[in-house]
Design an enzyme around this catalytic site. Structure first.
Site, short mmCIF file in Angstrom:
data_model
loop_
_atom_site.label_atom_id
_atom_site.label_comp_id
_atom_site.label_asym_id
_atom_site.label_seq_id
_atom_site.Cartn_x
_atom_site.Cartn_y
_atom_site.Cartn_z
N TYR A 102 22.81 -36.37 119.84
CA TYR A 102 21.57 -37.17 119.80
C TYR A 102 20.75 -36.92 121.06
O TYR A 102 19.53 -36.68 120.98
CB TYR A 102 21.90 -38.65 119.67
CG TYR A 102 20.68 -39.54 119.84
CD1 TYR A 102 19.75 -39.65 118.81
CD2 TYR A 102 20.45 -40.24 121.02
CE1 TYR A 102 18.62 -40.44 118.96
CE2 TYR A 102 19.33 -41.03 121.17
CZ TYR A 102 18.42 -41.13 120.15
OH TYR A 102 17.29 -41.91 120.30
N LYS A 141 16.86 -35.16 121.46
CA LYS A 141 15.68 -35.73 122.11
C LYS A 141 15.18 -34.81 123.22
O LYS A 141 13.95 -34.69 123.44
CB LYS A 141 16.00 -37.13 122.64
CG LYS A 141 16.21 -38.16 121.54
CD LYS A 141 14.97 -38.27 120.65
CE LYS A 141 15.07 -39.33 119.60
NZ LYS A 141 13.85 -39.48 118.78
#
Length: 337
Positions: A154, A158
């Site tokens: 994750y 980003k």
């Protein structure tokens, strides 16, 4: 700089919100609709809910679709002056279990949204990044430009989104602003499932008279941000001068709170629940998070306006109503059998 966003400047402007039926996205949609913007929402309802948009339903154009499909993104972006990109798989634990899915949605999907915005000639894209990009950096507070190595797929997704934005800005002259959210909480944040965030999980447990579950020793700290402040950051980014584009900004409450202290605060405000219980720390979680807001204050005029206690009170109102509604639904289903 005046820290209030010029919502009047959005009146009549066509905007797109990806992930607009989700937690943060639906609050942003409500604010944009209230400002008189012409709002389109793109959401696949994998984590968003139509009921989050009830207040603005008559004022928006809802498009059911997946950002992993570039043609869907092109259609949704068409005619939009500003694109707010919030659609994502937003869970560190889920990304640890299924990294391919997280990267496909968060990175491939973002590339599609940026392509759609480029092709539509959108004036600006404001996209959601995350404090997770600071990774294994132990520096506090967290300052833009002092990132560490990502600790989860994750976090990597980003970081890659920020790199994608930089490339689109260089190659196509687009105006892009990233917002690095720090632990956003508030009404409409879902408390269910194995990937739920800490705040709604604590409320759900305490309202049931149960023990809030803490992963690790609970001395890890987070910079909790009330959802209204995250919305304000989006509005400010939409109207910021062009000189503010091309970088990402911390969006936070500006205070560190340990998970243990958060549990105590939720127990006290709910007035119920058992003492917290602990399980082993989850892989991919960072130890401490506290934002430096210097850049956001100077370039965007951002200033967190909601104290933690006020945010907790607003959240309690929501989760208490949801608990009552959930009980009523369960009784209705039993009666229908």
């Amino acid at each position: 700089m005046d820290t209030r966003s010029d919502t009047g400047a959005l009146h009549g402007r066509p905007v797109l919100v990806t992930g607009g039926a989700g937690f943060i996205g639906s609050h942003l949609v409500d604010a944009l609709a209230a400002a008189g913007a012409s709002v389109r929402v793109l959401d696949d309802l994998s984590s968003g809910r139509r009921e989050n948009l009830v207040a603005s339903a008559k004022a928006i154009d809802f498009v059911l679709g997946d950002i992993r499909d570039v043609e869907t993104c092109r259609r949704a972006c068409r005619g939009s002056e500003i694109v707010f990109h919030l659609a994502a798989v937003g869970s560190v634990p889920r990304s640890m279990e299924d990294p391919a899915h997280t990267l496909a949605v968060n990175v491939g999907g973002t590339a599609n949204v940026l392509t759609g915005a480029r092709d539509a000639g959108a004036r600006r894209v404001v996209y959601a990044s995350s404090s997770s990009v600071y990774g294994d950096s132990e520096t506090l507070p967290k300052r833009e430009g002092e990132e560490g190595r990502p600790l989860s797929p994750y976090a990597l997704s980003k970081w890659m989104n920020e790199e994608l934005a930089a490339v689109f800005a260089r190659c196509y002259g687009m105006e892009l602003i990233g917002l690095r959210y720090f632990n956003v909480f508030g009404p409409r944040q879902l408390p269910d499932g194995p990937y739920a965030a800490v705040m709604p999980r604590f409320f759900k447990a305490c309202l049931r008279g149960e023990s809030p579950l803490i992963y690790g020793d609970g001395e890890q700290s987070r910079d909790f941000t009330f959802v209204a402040d995250a919305v304000q950051a989006n509005l400010l980014a939409a109207s910021a001068p062009a000189s503010a584009c091309g970088r990402a900004y911390n969006v936070a409450g500006g205070r560190g709170v340990t998970v243990n202290n958060l549990a105590i605060a939720v127990l006290e405000i709910v007035g119920g629940g058992e003492q917290p219980c602990h399980e082993p720390l989850r892989p991919g979680d960072i130890r401490h998070s506290l934002a430096d807001l210097t850049r956001a204050r100077a370039e965007l005029g951002y200033e967190p306006a909601t104290e933690l206690a006020a945010g907790l009170a607003a959240s309690l109102d929501y989760y208490a109503r949801e608990a009552v509604a959930g009980s009523a639904r369960s009784l209705g289903e039993m009666g229908a059998r």
